[in-house]
Every structure is written in C-alpha cells, then in structure tokens.
Design a protein around this motif. Sequence first.
Motif, short mmCIF file in Angstrom:
data_model
loop_
_atom_site.label_atom_id
_atom_site.label_comp_id
_atom_site.label_asym_id
_atom_site.label_seq_id
_atom_site.Cartn_x
_atom_site.Cartn_y
_atom_site.Cartn_z
N GLU A 735 0.82 -1.20 0.00
CA GLU A 735 0.00 0.00 0.00
C GLU A 735 0.86 1.26 0.00
O GLU A 735 2.03 1.24 0.38
N ILE A 736 0.26 2.36 -0.43
CA ILE A 736 0.91 3.67 -0.31
C ILE A 736 0.88 4.06 1.17
O ILE A 736 -0.20 4.21 1.75
N PRO A 737 2.03 4.19 1.82
CA PRO A 737 2.02 4.47 3.27
C PRO A 737 1.36 5.82 3.56
O PRO A 737 1.62 6.82 2.87
N SER A 738 0.52 5.84 4.58
CA SER A 738 -0.15 7.10 4.95
C SER A 738 0.87 8.13 5.44
O SER A 738 0.61 9.33 5.41
N GLU A 739 2.06 7.64 5.87
CA GLU A 739 3.09 8.56 6.35
C GLU A 739 3.56 9.53 5.28
O GLU A 739 4.11 10.60 5.58
N ILE A 740 3.34 9.17 4.01
CA ILE A 740 3.80 10.04 2.93
C ILE A 740 3.05 11.36 2.94
O ILE A 740 3.52 12.37 2.40
N THR A 741 1.88 11.39 3.58
CA THR A 741 1.09 12.63 3.63
C THR A 741 1.68 13.64 4.60
O THR A 741 1.19 14.77 4.69
N HIS A 742 2.73 13.25 5.36
CA HIS A 742 3.42 14.21 6.21
C HIS A 742 4.36 15.11 5.40
O HIS A 742 4.83 16.13 5.89
N LEU A 743 4.66 14.71 4.16
CA LEU A 743 5.59 15.47 3.32
C LEU A 743 4.83 16.61 2.64
O LEU A 743 4.64 16.64 1.42
N VAL A 744 4.41 17.56 3.46
CA VAL A 744 3.50 18.61 3.00
C VAL A 744 4.16 19.59 2.03
O VAL A 744 3.48 20.41 1.43
N GLY A 745 5.47 19.50 1.87
CA GLY A 745 6.15 20.37 0.93
C GLY A 745 6.21 19.81 -0.48
O GLY A 745 6.63 20.51 -1.41
N LEU A 746 5.77 18.56 -0.66
CA LEU A 746 5.84 17.93 -1.97
C LEU A 746 5.06 18.73 -3.01
O LEU A 746 3.91 19.09 -2.80
N VAL A 747 5.71 18.94 -4.16
CA VAL A 747 5.06 19.59 -5.29
C VAL A 747 4.67 18.56 -6.34
O VAL A 747 3.70 18.73 -7.07
N SER A 748 5.41 17.46 -6.40
CA SER A 748 5.11 16.40 -7.36
C SER A 748 5.34 15.05 -6.71
O SER A 748 6.36 14.82 -6.07
N LEU A 749 4.37 14.14 -6.92
CA LEU A 749 4.46 12.77 -6.43
C LEU A 749 4.04 11.84 -7.56
O LEU A 749 2.91 11.91 -8.04
N ASN A 750 4.97 10.98 -7.97
CA ASN A 750 4.70 10.06 -9.07
C ASN A 750 5.03 8.64 -8.62
O ASN A 750 6.19 8.29 -8.43
#
Length: 903
Positions: A735-750
């Motif tokens: 699964e896509i880890p929910s922790e990735i949503t802490h990276l609030v500075g992300l401009v692009s996620l692929n």
Amino acid sequence: MQSHGRCLKLFLAFALLLLQYTQGGEVDHSQRDTNVTIRCIERERQALLAFKRGMVDKSDLLSSWGSEAQKQDCCRWVGVSCSSQTGHVLQLDLSYKVVGGYFNFRGKMISPKLIELHHLQHLDLNDINFNGSQFPYFIGSLTNLRYLDLSFTNFQGKFPSLVGNLTNLVHLNLHGNDFINAENLDWLPLLSSLRYLDLSFSNLSNIFDWPAAINKLPELTNLTLGACDLCSPILSTLSYINSSKSLASVDLHANLLNSTSIFLWLSNYNTSLVDLDLSFNQLAGSIPDAFGNMSSLAHLDLSYNQLEGSLPDLTNLSSLEVLSLSDNQLSGEISGTHFSKLSKLWNLDLSSNLLVLDIHADWIAPFQLQSINLESCKLGPHFPKWLQTQKNISFLDISDAGISDILPSWFWSLCRNVEYMDLARNQIRGTFPNLTLEFSYSPMLDLSSNKLEGSIPSFLSKASYLDLSSNKLEGPIPSVLSKASYLDLSSNKLEGPIPLVLSNVTYLDLSNNKLSGSISFLCSSAAIGLVFLNLSSNNVSGQVPDCWTHLENLVMLDLSYNALSGKIPTTIGSVFGIETLKLRSNRFVGQLPASLKNCTSLVVIDVGDNKLSGPIPEWLGVSLKNLVILMLSSNHFNGSLPSQLCHLIRIQNLDFSMNIISGSIPKCLTNLTTLAQKGNSSLNISHSYEISTINLVDFYDDDATFMWKGGMQTYKSTLGLVKRIDLSSNKLTGEIPSEITHLVGLVSLNLSRNQLTGQITPKIGNLQSLDSLDLSRNHIDGRIPTSLARIDRLGFLDLSYNNLSGKIPVGTQLQGFDPSFYAGNLQLCGPPLKKMCADEVEKGPSEQTDFINQNDKDELITLGFYISMGLGFAIGFWGVCGTLIFSKSWRYAYLKFLNGLND
C-alpha cells in the motif's frame, strides 16, 4: 674657581636632563638624541607584557616583546612608540598594516593592566579578532587618547558610550563590532575635537535625532555610519544644524533611510562635501535638484535604492569624478548635455536602470573614463560611437544594452588597457578581426549571448576570464586559450578534440558543442587546479580514465549527454570536495562505486539514463547526508528501497523511476525533513567556488532534467522550488504508506506504473502543495478520497488504470481534468466521466448533493449518525403511523384516499 664652575655646569646639565625626563613629550622614539638612552617605564613594560599574554600569537609576531636582557627596552618593541624625552609609551599599534599575519594573530582579552599606560595617545588594534569578548571598559580611563581604532575586533556587549570620556579624541573607529542597541548619542558632543568618526555596523535603530549629535561636532570631517539601521532623521531635529560646514566625507550606506529629509540635512554641507555614499538604502522618489549645487562633490553613490524619474541637471558638478546610480528605477533620456561639464569624471555607473542614452554619433565626450558600466541601459541599436574617444578604459560593461550592430573594427584598439569587458546579451554580429593585439593586462572578457561567428582568434590568449558562450563560433578550440583561468565556450558549434593544454584552466565550460574524442586531458598533472568542468551535450566517447586522485579541488563535474562508456572509475571517490556530479545519458555500466561515500560534500548526484545496475546502496543515506538532488532514473537498479534513504533530511528531488526496484515504500519517509516543510526553499540550488588565480569567488546554479506532467523538462532558476518524489515504472508492491502525507512540501508525487495495492489514504488532502499527482497503472482500489478535491494547486492528476470505484468527488479541480486520467477504472462514475452514478440516474443531475467539504463514507458513519437516524425514524413512524393506529377517523380517511388513488 674653575673647578667650581665646571661642577656648576655639570649640575645644571644634570638638572636639565632630569627636567626633560620628568616632563611628557610627543616626539617619536626614533627621533631621540642618540647621545641619551631613555628606556621605557618599568610598570608600562609590565603592562605591555600582560597585554601580550592576552594574545594568541602563533606566528610569533611579538617576538621582540620579552623579559630577556636584550629585550628590556619596550620602546623598541614592534608596534610600540615612546616619548624620546620621558620614555612613556605614547603609541600602541598592532594593526594588520604594522604586524601582518592576520590569520595567525588574534586576541583572547585585553589585559586591564593596559590602564597603566597613562600617557597613551594612539591605540590601534584594527583587525585583531577578540572572538566576541566584552568591550574593555577601562579604555574609557585612558583620557590622553587622541587616536582609537578598534575596528573589526569582534567585540560584543553593550555599546561602549564610555568612550565619551575620551574628550581629546580626534579619531574614533569602532567599525565592524557586534554591539547591541545604543540607547543614545548624548556622549558624542563631548568629543568636541573629533574629526573622524566610524561606528559602522553598530545598531543605532533607536536613535532618531542622530543628525543633532553629529552637528555638535564642529571639527568633524569624516563620518561613516554604514549598516547601522539608521532611520531617516525627523525634520524637527534638523533645526539644530550649526554654522559649521566641515563635513567632507559622509558614508551612510546600507541603512533604512527612506525620506527626503536626509537630503535636507546634507544640503547644509553643499560647499564642503566631497564624498557622499547613500547606497543600499530605501530612498524613493526623484533625485533632488539640490545635488546639482554641490560644486565640491567628487564622489556620489546613490546605487541600490528605489529612486525614479529622470536624471537631474548635472552641469554644475564640475568636480565630479565618480558617479554611481546603479540599480534604481531611473528612466528617461540622457543626452550629451548632461555630461558637458564633467571633465573630471573617470567612473560612470548607470547600470540596471531604465535609462536611454540618446547621444549623437558626433558627440565628443569632455572626459576620459576608466570605468564605464551601462549594463541594461539602452544604447542601441547602433554600437555607441562615442566610445571611440575613450582611450583609458579598464572596465567596460555595456551588456544587455539593446545593441544589434556589427562590432566595429576600431573597437579592439581601445582594449589594450582593459581589465574587464562585458558585451553579453546583445545582438552583436560579425567575426573577430585578423589582428595582432597585445593586452597590457590579463583581461576578463564576456562576449556571451551574441551572434559572433567564425573561429576564435589567438589574440584572446592573454585573457584570464573569457566567456564566449551562446554565439555561433565554430572550428577547433585554439590551444593558446590555455592561459585563461575562466573559460566558457558553451553553446557554440565548436568541434574536434579537447586540447590537452586546457587542463590548466580552473573553470572550463565547453557544454553544448560538437566536441569529440576522449577526456584524457584530465589525467594531466596540470589539472590539479580544476574546480569547475562542464562537458555536457557533446560527442566525447570512450571510458572515463581512472586518474581522479589529483583532482582534489574539483567542485562541479558534468559529463552528461555524451557517449562515455564502461564503469564509473573508483578513484572518483578521491575527489573529496565535489558537490555536483552529473553523468546522465551516457552508457555507464556496473554499480555505483562505493568510494563515492567518501565524497561527503555531495549535494547533487544525477546518473540517470545509463545502464547502471545492482541494489541501491545503503551508504547513500548514511554518508551523503547533504544530498539535495538524487537521480538514479532510467537504469537497471534492483532490490528494495533501503530504509537508510530516510536519513536524507535535506533531499528535495528524489528520482528512482524506470528501474527494477521491488518491495514496499518505506514508511520512514516522514523523516525527510525538507520535504515535510512548506516554502523553505530558495529559487535555485547555488554553489560557490573560488578561482584563486584571478581572486574570483563566483557561483554556479545547478540544473536538472526530469519527467514533469508527462514531458521531460529542465529546471535551473526555479529548481529549488520543485520538491518531488518519483518512484514510477518499477515493481513496488504493498500500500501507499499514509506517512507520505506528512511530506506537505511535496510539489510532485509520481508512483505510477508499479504494482501498488490498497486504497488511497483519506489524508491525501494534507499535501496542499501538490501540483502534480500520478498514481496511474497500479492496482489501487476503493473510492477517491474527497480530501483530494481540497488541493487547490493541483494542476495535473492521473489515476487511470486502477481498480477505483464510486463517485468522483465534486470539486473545481477534479472535474476539470480530462476523462482519460480516470480511464481504466470500470466502477468509477460521475463527471468528468460520461458514466452516471446510480443515485444520479434516480434523482437526475439537478439533485446531486455531493459537496467538496463532505468527508469519505467511512468518515460519515459515526455514533452521532446512528443516534440521529434512530430519532428520525421514531419521530417519523409515530408521527404518521401512530396517528393512524389510534385515530379511527384518520384511519378511515387515509384508506379512502388510497382507494381513490387506486381508481
């Protein structure tokens, strides 16, 4: 009688000598009578030795100071001067100009015993670093001081207003210390004999009446209050101006001056002022006409302000030698009339304004300029012919000046004495003349971004800095250019091999040409001074030689977009100071050499689009913690993502796309601190480097090429803003880890083109900085979280070819994307898809009630929801059915109504 007379004469001579010994004097000991030896006073010698113990003298600069018999006379010590009559110490000067050795001579503290030097008149400790120690307040007791220079001594603490006790001071310099806010300048008028005052870098932000204190110093000639946070004077304080017109030099640069009141104050010195520096302030509006009346003004610097309007009449400034108005918003036309009486002018800087120089071709300048800076002023379209009269040019910048003309043949005859020349960013045409020109100096020449053609002439061989980039030059590179320390020939049509002698160059940019052959020139021992090397976008081929151990000064290496092959040499790990390594788009094979972990200064690694293989090394996250950009895309890397990558707290651009990486996405990505912060990046990713041979400290900006919104894009000036993670086209599972949503500075996620499963985390809406999100071609199921519709910046979204179901949340962004970005999700419905959802078919499109601020289905079903549903059912049931059960008349009426409907 004769013997008595002789005794009387000896007695009188002895008395006179004793009288001279007991009286003070100001004559230097070098002028003392050679027949009389006067040694220094013992207590003063001990005071100086105590002072020496407070110094760190690694170079033994004070070796003449000591207690040995041959060193007893302190008047002969370095930096010490005494009275030739009394032996008292009058001067202590340990400034850099006297003792030298700046880097090996510093102070721990100034011994309080220095107060024993009661007769001291001159104290200069300029440039001795006392490492933030407190200001020696006992200096306020040395009341005979006439000269005090404690500039750049790095004292801290409260501003030393006690210097007001030194009423005999003529010279006071406290420049470059770190004193906290001064409360007032009430002590300053006590120094009525003061002629020179420098308090630069002292915080005077709380003092608004500073001109009143300055005006009470009748002898003052030199005033320097640079970078003191001074505000514009209050008009009421200007009434204190006295009759003195002594000020000759005023330096108020880098303050907060923004009012014309400062001009009102300065106008009182229009007959005495020679030097005036108001640069780096916030002065707005037009330049006052009052400046035209300052007949004595020789140096005027108003650069880096917000001045606007046209240039005032300068015709009365007949003494003007230096005029700097750069980096303002001045506009309008300038004709030869503005300069008609400036016969003494030798330095002219009008750069970075909106000025138009409308000067007639036949105009003869009244001056001979040595420095000309007209960058960004409009001189064109013709080449300025008046330059032909200037025979002493050493600095010339007419870059970005709108010139679209052929470079005239007479131009190079003016350049024999040139040290710096910049003609860049024009449309200058033509070829270099076939002439023999011998420069008097090793010039810095910038002719980049023009339309020059032909081969590179040999007469440029003496240039220490040569930039001919972005022209149309062709042919081989002449070997005579090896004398340059800075050589930029990028973006031309140069071809052939790279001359071996270019290994002498410190900065070498040959990118975007047609050069071929090998890069064996790097193995030359002369390459030890190489700092910057860019050979990208050429046709160089072969293996990279394994001879990097001597390139210890290399900071930037770019060999991208060539035909290099073989393995990356292991000796590249010997380049310990390297910060940028780019090997993109070659034919490299094998693994990343483990020796790279020694290069702990690395900020950028780009080895994308090669044939590298093996697992992603764990040492990338352990040893290279300064990495900001890490790009391993389009290779054959395999294995899983090591958790050590989570130690890259500075990473902003992480690209492992198009490899064979398997396993799950680490949950520790939340430790990527920089990606977890919004808006903390600078526009670019910049590095500094030094070219010692020409005393140049310069900067270069990194660039990077990567997939962005479906296409390859190159970023440079805004690279620092593009925070991205690209793990697409691999074999990632889970699964896509929910922790990735802490990276609030992300401009692009692929994360597209993997084998990811599970649902999109409902917290995806936390990524409010996202501009691009690509989760296509995975096995993701469930509903699209409604929080996704709350990302206002989302400009690109691709969720195609997954197993998503349910209704697409209603939002301004999500309905605006092309339906193809939702394709391949057979159970997905709602706009922008043509497939209608079941509730929409029943209710019709006008009854849709799905809003952006709704939560996901699992977020709606709460305890409150069930309680409300139960109460609603009970009230509805008993309100209707209960009435029919207990009321016979209502029951009959209801049954009759139903029979009527049936008929």
